[in-house]
Design a protein around this motif. Sequence first.
Motif, PDB file in Angstrom:
ATOM      1  N   TRP A  37       0.841  -1.194   0.000  1.00 43.30           N
ATOM      2  CA  TRP A  37       0.000   0.000   0.000  1.00 43.30           C
ATOM      3  C   TRP A  37       0.878   1.246   0.000  1.00 43.30           C
ATOM      4  O   TRP A  37       2.050   1.198   0.372  1.00 43.30           O
ATOM      5  N   GLU A  38       0.266   2.364  -0.423  1.00 49.25           N
ATOM      6  CA  GLU A  38       0.951   3.659  -0.418  1.00 49.25           C
ATOM      7  C   GLU A  38      -0.052   4.708   0.035  1.00 49.25           C
ATOM      8  O   GLU A  38      -1.170   4.797  -0.496  1.00 49.25           O
ATOM      9  N   LEU A  39       0.334   5.484   1.030  1.00 46.73           N
ATOM     10  CA  LEU A  39      -0.535   6.524   1.588  1.00 46.73           C
ATOM     11  C   LEU A  39       0.080   7.893   1.341  1.00 46.73           C
ATOM     12  O   LEU A  39       1.221   8.155   1.743  1.00 46.73           O
ATOM     13  N   ASP A  40      -0.665   8.742   0.636  1.00 49.28           N
ATOM     14  CA  ASP A  40      -0.245  10.128   0.425  1.00 49.28           C
ATOM     15  C   ASP A  40      -0.518  10.889   1.716  1.00 49.28           C
ATOM     16  O   ASP A  40      -1.677  11.071   2.116  1.00 49.28           O
ATOM     17  N   LEU A  41       0.528  11.336   2.377  1.00 52.98           N
ATOM     18  CA  LEU A  41       0.385  11.974   3.685  1.00 52.98           C
ATOM     19  C   LEU A  41      -0.153  13.396   3.600  1.00 52.98           C
ATOM     20  O   LEU A  41      -0.525  13.987   4.626  1.00 52.98           O
ATOM     21  N   GLN A  42      -0.207  13.971   2.378  1.00 50.10           N
ATOM     22  CA  GLN A  42      -0.783  15.296   2.214  1.00 50.10           C
ATOM     23  C   GLN A  42      -2.286  15.212   1.943  1.00 50.10           C
ATOM     24  O   GLN A  42      -3.073  15.970   2.521  1.00 50.10           O
ATOM     25  N   THR A  43      -2.692  14.294   1.077  1.00 47.92           N
ATOM     26  CA  THR A  43      -4.114  14.164   0.716  1.00 47.92           C
ATOM     27  C   THR A  43      -4.804  13.021   1.452  1.00 47.92           C
ATOM     28  O   THR A  43      -6.027  12.918   1.398  1.00 47.92           O
ATOM     29  N   MET A  44      -3.998  12.123   2.110  1.00 49.15           N
ATOM     30  CA  MET A  44      -4.494  10.924   2.793  1.00 49.15           C
ATOM     31  C   MET A  44      -5.225   9.992   1.825  1.00 49.15           C
ATOM     32  O   MET A  44      -6.147   9.272   2.200  1.00 49.15           O
ATOM     33  N   VAL A  45      -4.795  10.032   0.549  1.00 51.41           N
ATOM     34  CA  VAL A  45      -5.312   9.095  -0.441  1.00 51.41           C
ATOM     35  C   VAL A  45      -4.521   7.791  -0.317  1.00 51.41           C
ATOM     36  O   VAL A  45      -3.285   7.799  -0.289  1.00 51.41           O
ATOM     37  N   SER A  84       0.290   4.948  15.931  1.00 47.86           N
ATOM     38  CA  SER A  84       1.508   4.396  15.335  1.00 47.86           C
ATOM     39  C   SER A  84       1.876   5.141  14.061  1.00 47.86           C
ATOM     40  O   SER A  84       3.060   5.415  13.799  1.00 47.86           O
ATOM     41  N   VAL A  85       0.857   5.483  13.241  1.00 48.71           N
ATOM     42  CA  VAL A  85       1.117   6.255  12.024  1.00 48.71           C
ATOM     43  C   VAL A  85       1.681   7.625  12.385  1.00 48.71           C
ATOM     44  O   VAL A  85       2.687   8.078  11.810  1.00 48.71           O
ATOM     45  N   GLN A  86       1.066   8.301  13.342  1.00 45.96           N
ATOM     46  CA  GLN A  86       1.493   9.628  13.745  1.00 45.96           C
ATOM     47  C   GLN A  86       2.912   9.610  14.297  1.00 45.96           C
ATOM     48  O   GLN A  86       3.738  10.479  13.986  1.00 45.96           O
ATOM     49  N   TYR A 114       3.079  -2.917   8.336  1.00 46.39           N
ATOM     50  CA  TYR A 114       4.415  -2.333   8.461  1.00 46.39           C
ATOM     51  C   TYR A 114       4.544  -1.222   7.419  1.00 46.39           C
ATOM     52  O   TYR A 114       3.958  -1.296   6.332  1.00 46.39           O
ATOM     53  N   GLY A 115       5.296  -0.199   7.722  1.00 48.23           N
ATOM     54  CA  GLY A 115       5.479   0.874   6.760  1.00 48.23           C
ATOM     55  C   GLY A 115       6.635   1.799   7.123  1.00 48.23           C
ATOM     56  O   GLY A 115       7.235   1.662   8.201  1.00 48.23           O
ATOM     57  N   ARG A 116       6.924   2.731   6.219  1.00 48.37           N
ATOM     58  CA  ARG A 116       8.005   3.696   6.456  1.00 48.37           C
ATOM     59  C   ARG A 116       7.627   5.004   5.757  1.00 48.37           C
ATOM     60  O   ARG A 116       7.230   4.990   4.588  1.00 48.37           O
ATOM     61  N   PRO A 117       7.770   6.141   6.441  1.00 49.31           N
ATOM     62  CA  PRO A 117       7.447   7.427   5.816  1.00 49.31           C
ATOM     63  C   PRO A 117       8.618   7.939   4.963  1.00 49.31           C
ATOM     64  O   PRO A 117       9.784   7.636   5.229  1.00 49.31           O
ATOM     65  N   PHE A 118       8.280   8.733   3.947  1.00 48.79           N
ATOM     66  CA  PHE A 118       9.275   9.370   3.102  1.00 48.79           C
ATOM     67  C   PHE A 118       8.996  10.875   3.095  1.00 48.79           C
ATOM     68  O   PHE A 118       7.829  11.312   3.123  1.00 48.79           O
ATOM     69  N   PHE A 119      10.063  11.676   3.018  1.00 47.72           N
ATOM     70  CA  PHE A 119       9.939  13.117   3.202  1.00 47.72           C
ATOM     71  C   PHE A 119      10.518  13.855   2.002  1.00 47.72           C
ATOM     72  O   PHE A 119      11.429  13.373   1.308  1.00 47.72           O
ATOM     73  N   ALA A 120       9.998  15.082   1.797  1.00 43.48           N
ATOM     74  CA  ALA A 120      10.534  15.960   0.756  1.00 43.48           C
ATOM     75  C   ALA A 120      11.852  16.552   1.235  1.00 43.48           C
ATOM     76  O   ALA A 120      12.266  16.375   2.381  1.00 43.48           O
ATOM     77  N   ALA A 121      12.526  17.250   0.333  1.00 43.79           N
ATOM     78  CA  ALA A 121      13.834  17.820   0.664  1.00 43.79           C
ATOM     79  C   ALA A 121      13.751  18.788   1.830  1.00 43.79           C
ATOM     80  O   ALA A 121      14.698  18.934   2.616  1.00 43.79           O
ATOM     81  N   ASP A 122      12.583  19.455   1.962  1.00 41.51           N
ATOM     82  CA  ASP A 122      12.443  20.414   3.060  1.00 41.51           C
ATOM     83  C   ASP A 122      11.939  19.767   4.351  1.00 41.51           C
ATOM     84  O   ASP A 122      11.643  20.456   5.319  1.00 41.51           O
ATOM     85  N   GLY A 123      11.826  18.427   4.357  1.00 41.44           N
ATOM     86  CA  GLY A 123      11.400  17.717   5.564  1.00 41.44           C
ATOM     87  C   GLY A 123       9.916  17.501   5.669  1.00 41.44           C
ATOM     88  O   GLY A 123       9.432  16.933   6.655  1.00 41.44           O
ATOM     89  N   THR A 124       9.172  17.929   4.641  1.00 44.16           N
ATOM     90  CA  THR A 124       7.717  17.731   4.666  1.00 44.16           C
ATOM     91  C   THR A 124       7.397  16.259   4.404  1.00 44.16           C
ATOM     92  O   THR A 124       7.896  15.681   3.431  1.00 44.16           O
ATOM     93  N   GLU A 126       5.774  13.271   2.812  1.00 46.06           N
ATOM     94  CA  GLU A 126       5.085  13.145   1.535  1.00 46.06           C
ATOM     95  C   GLU A 126       4.218  11.891   1.467  1.00 46.06           C
ATOM     96  O   GLU A 126       3.051  11.956   1.119  1.00 46.06           O
ATOM     97  N   ARG A 127       4.803  10.776   1.754  1.00 47.97           N
ATOM     98  CA  ARG A 127       4.074   9.526   1.581  1.00 47.97           C
ATOM     99  C   ARG A 127       4.604   8.459   2.525  1.00 47.97           C
ATOM    100  O   ARG A 127       5.677   8.599   3.099  1.00 47.97           O
ATOM    101  N   MET A 128       3.825   7.407   2.657  1.00 49.52           N
ATOM    102  CA  MET A 128       4.240   6.254   3.468  1.00 49.52           C
ATOM    103  C   MET A 128       3.978   5.002   2.650  1.00 49.52           C
ATOM    104  O   MET A 128       2.891   4.816   2.096  1.00 49.52           O
ATOM    105  N   LEU A 129       4.992   4.173   2.551  1.00 47.02           N
ATOM    106  CA  LEU A 129       4.873   2.897   1.843  1.00 47.02           C
ATOM    107  C   LEU A 129       4.912   1.766   2.859  1.00 47.02           C
ATOM    108  O   LEU A 129       5.627   1.831   3.869  1.00 47.02           O
ATOM    109  N   GLY A 130       4.158   0.713   2.565  1.00 43.30           N
ATOM    110  CA  GLY A 130       4.175  -0.390   3.519  1.00 43.30           C
ATOM    111  C   GLY A 130       3.494  -1.637   3.017  1.00 43.30           C
ATOM    112  O   GLY A 130       3.105  -1.736   1.839  1.00 43.30           O
ATOM    113  N   THR A 131       3.359  -2.585   3.904  1.00 40.24           N
ATOM    114  CA  THR A 131       2.740  -3.877   3.589  1.00 40.24           C
ATOM    115  C   THR A 131       1.743  -4.247   4.672  1.00 40.24           C
ATOM    116  O   THR A 131       1.785  -3.730   5.791  1.00 40.24           O
ATOM    117  N   THR A 132       0.852  -5.151   4.311  1.00 38.83           N
ATOM    118  CA  THR A 132      -0.066  -5.762   5.287  1.00 38.83           C
ATOM    119  C   THR A 132       0.010  -7.275   5.135  1.00 38.83           C
ATOM    120  O   THR A 132       0.322  -7.793   4.048  1.00 38.83           O
TER     121      THR A 132
END
Length: 407
Positions: A37-45, A84-86, A114-124, A126-132
Amino acid sequence: MTRSSTILDRLRRVETSLRKSQARHQLALLAGGLGSWELDLQTMVLESSDSCKANMGLGPHDQISYARLLEVILPEDRPAMQASVQRAVETGGDYQADYRVQWPDGSIHWIAAYGRPFFAADGTPERMLGTTQEVTERKQAEQERERLLREARNARDEAQRAVQLRDTFLSSTVHDLRNPLTSMRGRTQLLQRRISKLNLADADRQRLEDGLAQIEVSTGQIQAILAELQDMAFLQIGRPLELKCAPTDLVALVQSAIDQHRLQARRHEVRFDTSHEHLIAAVDPTRIERVITNLLSNAVKYSPGGGRVTVSLWGDETGVALAVSDEGIGIPAGELGLIFERYRRGTNVTKSFEGTGIGLSGSRQIVEQHGGAISVDSEEGKGSRFTVRLPIDVVHENPPHCTGENG
């Protein structure tokens, strides 16, 4: 070949390699029962693979948003999952959560995410990738294990309480019975002394003397059983016996035990084989007498057809040995190593042989606390020979100086 065709060729190779890598990744996910799965942390899509949807009880064409995911998670598990996400987003660490989801058919299933967040260059973020992964069977096994462990702990605690109650009961019972038994034995001995002063016919006097002697032997046996039960209660809680050692004539001790058994073993020939007139050793006389009595009682009991019972006693400067042999039913060969265990009796012992199965266990404890050892040689159907060895430093024909009690 032109430069553009070279670049296109390289691009095709890269794309082919990427497709192969993606295929291998997808196969690995399928093999492990994992959904991605992939979660857009800005739009929560939320985008999820077919396997991920299957873990939620959904089909490939079903749509699942982050909001719907929260709806299918059981309310009691939802706050921990969101926390856990937060936490992963705030710390940049890995996301891990176990939660239960309710499938459309109403069944409840465990999901390990399980998952891991990824950030933009400015530390924002962006998204979280993971598995279930659907882990219901594992969770059920863990819960069953916990249930069994809890039951085992409860059973252990209950057993400990039962042992404590039993030990309390034994101690109070032994204490309550000792006084009347001592009184009975004292009265019997008094009557034995007075018989000679009565004007009785020889036959009547003999019957009275035999009857009183039998009563004395029986009360003595009950006292020995009570003492044995109390010792067993001590040993059960890991408390060693308090030995009261004193110079003791083992010849006299054995002879006394044999005399008492001759009154009950009229079908047996009980022999005493020793070359010593006296054999003095520093032992606890009460406990060693109990060992001798146990071995003699077993020899008589397990020789229902009668026969010879031989008690042998010998000693030298290194120690003393006592052996009791019979011609009884013997012990099965495969059980010789178990016969000294508490409550253990031979499988060839029928219900007609009464007994508690604690005599040999108690005897072994007494002998071992004296620093000795007890062993058995036996052949089923031919008899047994129990041997007690006490590595006493000095064995004398005459009593040594008494140095006091040895607790």
